[in-house]
Design an enzyme around this catalytic site. Structure first.
Site, PDB file in Angstrom:
ATOM      1  N   ARG A  70     162.878  10.202  27.430  1.00 40.91           N
ATOM      2  CA  ARG A  70     162.568  11.554  27.721  1.00 40.91           C
ATOM      3  C   ARG A  70     162.011  11.517  29.283  1.00 40.91           C
ATOM      4  NH1 ARG A  70     158.580  14.005  23.550  1.00 40.91           N
ATOM      5  NH2 ARG A  70     158.577  11.694  22.573  1.00 40.91           N
ATOM      6  N   GLY A 111     162.725  -1.004  14.965  1.00 43.01           N
ATOM      7  CA  GLY A 111     161.312  -0.533  14.280  1.00 43.01           C
ATOM      8  C   GLY A 111     160.153  -1.436  14.971  1.00 43.01           C
ATOM      9  N   TYR A 121     150.082  -0.744  21.860  1.00 44.54           N
ATOM     10  CA  TYR A 121     151.475  -0.117  22.316  1.00 44.54           C
ATOM     11  C   TYR A 121     151.312  -0.078  24.008  1.00 44.54           C
ATOM     12  CZ  TYR A 121     153.221   0.865  18.000  1.00 44.54           C
ATOM     13  OH  TYR A 121     153.720   0.909  16.632  1.00 44.54           O
ATOM     14  N   GLU A 170     153.580   8.433   5.722  1.00 44.78           N
ATOM     15  CA  GLU A 170     154.396   9.082   6.886  1.00 44.78           C
ATOM     16  C   GLU A 170     154.351  10.740   6.459  1.00 44.78           C
ATOM     17  OE1 GLU A 170     154.896   7.785   9.727  1.00 44.78           O
ATOM     18  OE2 GLU A 170     154.058   5.796   8.805  1.00 44.78           O
ATOM     19  N   ASN A 189     146.879   7.794  11.706  1.00 46.07           N
ATOM     20  CA  ASN A 189     147.119   6.501  11.945  1.00 46.07           C
ATOM     21  C   ASN A 189     147.264   6.579  13.531  1.00 46.07           C
ATOM     22  OD1 ASN A 189     148.081   3.802  12.837  1.00 46.07           O
ATOM     23  ND2 ASN A 189     149.079   3.802  10.632  1.00 46.07           N
ATOM     24  N   ASN A 199     155.387   9.713  26.806  1.00 45.78           N
ATOM     25  CA  ASN A 199     156.896   9.713  26.236  1.00 45.78           C
ATOM     26  C   ASN A 199     157.656  10.545  27.439  1.00 45.78           C
ATOM     27  OD1 ASN A 199     156.957   7.864  23.967  1.00 45.78           O
ATOM     28  ND2 ASN A 199     155.739   9.617  22.953  1.00 45.78           N
ATOM     29  N   LYS A 249     145.346  -0.044  64.474  1.00 47.03           N
ATOM     30  CA  LYS A 249     146.016  -1.018  63.619  1.00 47.03           C
ATOM     31  C   LYS A 249     145.703  -2.789  63.958  1.00 47.03           C
ATOM     32  CE  LYS A 249     149.651  -2.718  64.622  1.00 47.03           C
ATOM     33  NZ  LYS A 249     150.552  -3.996  65.021  1.00 47.03           N
ATOM     34  N   TYR A 291     145.678   5.168  70.773  1.00 45.62           N
ATOM     35  CA  TYR A 291     146.186   4.181  69.984  1.00 45.62           C
ATOM     36  C   TYR A 291     145.539   2.529  70.214  1.00 45.62           C
ATOM     37  CZ  TYR A 291     149.343   1.028  68.041  1.00 45.62           C
ATOM     38  OH  TYR A 291     150.113  -0.071  67.109  1.00 45.62           O
ATOM     39  N   ALA A 300     141.436   6.178  85.428  1.00 44.55           N
ATOM     40  CA  ALA A 300     142.170   7.325  84.638  1.00 44.55           C
ATOM     41  C   ALA A 300     143.426   7.273  85.218  1.00 44.55           C
ATOM     42  CB  ALA A 300     141.361   8.689  84.721  1.00 44.55           C
TER      43      ALA A 300
END
Length: 460
Positions: free
Chosen positions: A21, A83, A105, A159, A174, A232, A355, A370, A427
């Site tokens: 899904r 299962g 799980y 169940e 459960n 899911n 950076k 920069y 400049a």
């Protein structure tokens, strides 16, 4: 009874399902909630609860899961999906003869280590053969029910499809997570059968096997039913993300952080934030970020794996894998890229990019600049439009700007070059050679005015 002074604890996490899904090319358990995969959240909760070792039962995209999680856990492979009981059987060699074992799980990221601790302590205090994590919900449709007797003792797990009219009224479900005595789990797995319509081995059948042998089975009701939610689908992924986001934001607010709009603030679980810091809407704080006290973060700021000192303001900017000292302002619209170290009392203004550089205290980089691969001293002033030209097309080079230097507007500093202490650049200069201390570096053509040039152009 505390966990530390009792028998050992291990964990099996079931992560073999395909998760159709999700409609994804990758394993369901590797989808992320606030920066961590679903299964990593579960692993972390088990570790917090005291688990000494963990085994992941993998199947679909198992190699991908191995690559993402690494060598800190053991693995078992479920080649056929027959299962939950069959999945645990694949980890039989992992299950010892002593101690306790959690079965969890990999798609339940909201389970907390604190809840697992409480379950283990309950399990040991009551001397249960197995303890189930249960929840009381408004609508139990589709879930297995925990059936108790008049004294509140566990009788059975039934169940939904097998429940009678009275059992269907039970709202205790459960939650699918367990703490077993390891030896009893190992013995019960050997007695599991697939004698049912689905032809599968159900882990819940071990509850009745253990009960039939005279051992106690009980369920501990979780306080927050969200903790048992599984993922899911993409919609459920979004749902648990919102729940975890609110949980984390509330924790910070309880600890003295102001979050203006918690619904529009995303903070990952490994973040640390000091008191009296204010987080504005649209902020995303990720990884192992540490933010000090009295800071202002946002709006619309992203910080990842960074260390931010006290009294720092960061507005509408991005900071990645870098450090910022005390009382520094960043932004708006600044970009601090990885491996930058920015000192204290510094101004990094609008449309500034830094950076892989260090910047000394009291330096001002006010706008449109920069700085890449540079070592900048203290009390340096950058004029608007400065660019450190650090790349020659093949290699990166570093520039050094020493204390007290003044960089004029629209200066290009072509690396490698050094502007020495208290030197100036004019400049509009393109500096390709070192500028001596207290000197003025000028690197531009002399201005020439051509009289009547416009008239001559128009008469051509």
């Amino acid at each position: 009874m505390s966990i530390s002074d009792t028998r050992g604890l291990s964990t099996i996490i079931l992560a073999a399902g395909e998760g159709t899904r999700m409609k994804s090319k990758k394993s369901k358990v590797l989808h992320k909630v606030l920066g961590k995969s679903l299964i990593q959240h579960v692993i972390n909760a088990a570790k917090y609860a005291g688990s000494e070792k963990t085994c992941l039962v993998i199947g679909y995209k198992g190699e991908e899961v191995k690559e993402a999680i690494g060598d800190g856990v053991e693995y078992a492979v479920q080649k056929e999906r027959l299962g939950t009981g069959h999945a645990v059987m694949q980890a039989e060699s992992f299950i010892g003869e002593e101690g306790d074992i959690l079965v969890l799980y990999g798609d339940t990221p909201l389970i907390t280590g604190e809840t697992l601790k409480n379950m283990i302590e309950t399990h040991r205090k009551e001397q249960n053969g197995v303890t189930i994590l249960s929840a009381i919900v408004e609508d139990p449709t589709g879930y297995g029910r925990i059936i108790r007797d008049e004294s509140g003792n566990f009788v059975k797990n039934v169940e939904h499809k097998d429940a009678n009219e009275e059992e269907l009224k039970v709202r205790e479900i459960n939650g699918g997570m367990y703490c077993f005595q390891a030896k009893l789990l190992k013995e019960a797995l050997k007695e599991l059968t697939n004698d049912n319509v689905q032809g599968e081995y159900y882990l819940t059948d071990t509850l009745h096997i253990i009960l039939s042998k005279g051992y106690k089975v009980n369920a501990m009701i979780v306080k927050d039913t969200n903790e048992i939610l599984g993922v899911n689908s993409r919609a459920q992924l979004s749902e648990v993300t919102q729940i975890m986001k609110r949980r984390i934001n509330k924790k910070f607010m309880d600890e003295g952080v102001t979050i203006i709009d918690p619904e529009n603030t995303y903070i990952e679980p490994d973040v640390s934030i000091g008191i009296d810091t204010i987080i504005y809407p649209g902020s995303i704080i990720q990884g192992e970020t540490v933010i000090g006290e009295d800071c202002i973060i946002g709006p619309n700021t992203r910080i990842e794996h960074a260390k931010i000192g006290n009294d720092v303001s960061i507005e509408s900017s991005v900071v990645l894998e870098s450090e910022i000292g005390l009382s520094t302002t960043v932004g708006p619209f600044a970009y601090i890229r990885p491996n930058s170290k920015i000192g204290s009392h510094i101004k990094i203004g609008d449309f500034v990019e830094v950076k892989n550089s260090t910047i000394g205290n009291h330096t001002k980089v006010s706008h449109l600049t920069y700085i890449g691969d540079a070592d900048v001293g203290a009390n340096v002033n950058f004029g608007c439009g400065t660019v450190i030209v650090n790349y020659d097309g093949r290699k990166k080079h570093r520039t050094t700007i020493e204390d007290g230097a003044f960089i004029g507007c629209n200066t290009n500093l072509v690396s490698p070059v050094t502007v020495h202490k208290e030197a100036y650049t004019a400049a509009g200069s393109t500096i390709t050679e070192d500028v001596p201390s207290r000197a003025l570096g000028i690197a531009r053509a002399r201005q020439i005015n051509k009289e009547n040039w416009v008239d001559k152009k128009n008469n051509r």
